[in-house]
Design a protein around this motif. Sequence first.
Motif, short mmCIF file in Angstrom:
data_model
loop_
_atom_site.label_atom_id
_atom_site.label_comp_id
_atom_site.label_asym_id
_atom_site.label_seq_id
_atom_site.Cartn_x
_atom_site.Cartn_y
_atom_site.Cartn_z
N TRP A 1 -16.36 1.71 7.45
CA TRP A 1 -16.52 2.82 8.38
C TRP A 1 -16.98 2.37 9.76
O TRP A 1 -16.69 3.02 10.76
CB TRP A 1 -17.47 3.86 7.82
N LEU B 1 -13.88 1.56 11.51
CA LEU B 1 -13.02 2.74 11.66
C LEU B 1 -13.64 3.82 12.54
O LEU B 1 -12.94 4.73 12.96
CB LEU B 1 -12.71 3.33 10.28
N GLY C 1 -9.24 7.22 9.97
CA GLY C 1 -10.47 6.70 10.54
C GLY C 1 -11.37 7.79 11.09
O GLY C 1 -12.60 7.75 10.96
#
Length: 351
Positions: free
Chosen positions: A218, A221, A245
């Motif tokens: 994450w 992203l 994302g």
Amino acid sequence: MITINNNDRYFFYLVSFSFVLSLAVVALGAFTRLTEAGLGCPDWPGCYGFLTVPETEFEQQTAAAFFPQTPLEPQKAWNEMLHRYIAGMLGLFVVVINIMAWRQPSRPKLLPVLLLVMVFIQALLGMWTVTLVLMPVVVMAHLLGGFSIVSLLWLLRLQLQLPLSIITNMTLKTLYWLRIAAIFSVVVVISQIALGGWTAANYAALVCSQLPICEADWRQLFDAKAFLLLQPQHDSYQYGVLDYGQRVSIHVVHRIGAMITTVAVLALAWLCWLQPLLRRYSLGLVLLLIIQIALGVTNVVASLPLAVAVAHNVTGLGLLLAMVTVSYRVGVGSRLPREVYQPLKKEQPHG
């Protein structure tokens, strides 16, 4: 035990019934959203041009002729219309609350007026939810509007009860910090509810299926654009328009928000526990927090079961109401006449 002025007893019952009805509206709203019935009726306030869901062959043919791009799904349409009917009934009760409030000089006026304004805004948001085909910012605002109406009704109900002193054996300094902690916690919980609404509106609830944060990278992203309230125009926002994302970004921030909310609620619960007359609120806060965390984890592990997801919405509202109650109680205490505080101050040395 609830103490009510005899002159306001029936008014209190009306507000209490309206409060329960508002809870039903919120639960039905969550159910409607989670069953993808938000566009069950492509028009507003009717359904395919009728006051009820088209049932006869003629009505269904008419609906198909006027809305060829949105075939009728009776179950979804009824989910949506049931929500509208009960929301409309709540609106009528709020009108009656205002009439009764203004007929009696001693009754509160501000909260009923705010309720009436919020019902009007909520009706507009309900219309825009359909006409703007589930635009996320409108869907989130509609959720917050519903929670606001419930909270205002609850506050009005609290206001109609005769004030109970909760400041016995409590210093002014303690009361001050309790007020600060309560207000801060309310802000945190409202922010987390808004994040939950944003997560649901952008269909990001199932994008992470592992705990505690997310199986995806994450950090790589993460995209702050996922939180822009105004998104590019689309024919429909149903099922979401953001990329993977961006949905991961929303989901992760909601989880981090849940951790911050947990700390804030536990801190307030601890402060309440230190005051004997506030301990019941402390226990209520902790219980609601535990239930909410368990429901959130179940949503992730079991891939958003309908009953659990609806309960997660309602318990979040319950947590907000508990926060509002504590804030109101310590706030009312801090506004009591100055002479009431005198015994609470430390005794000054003589001489």
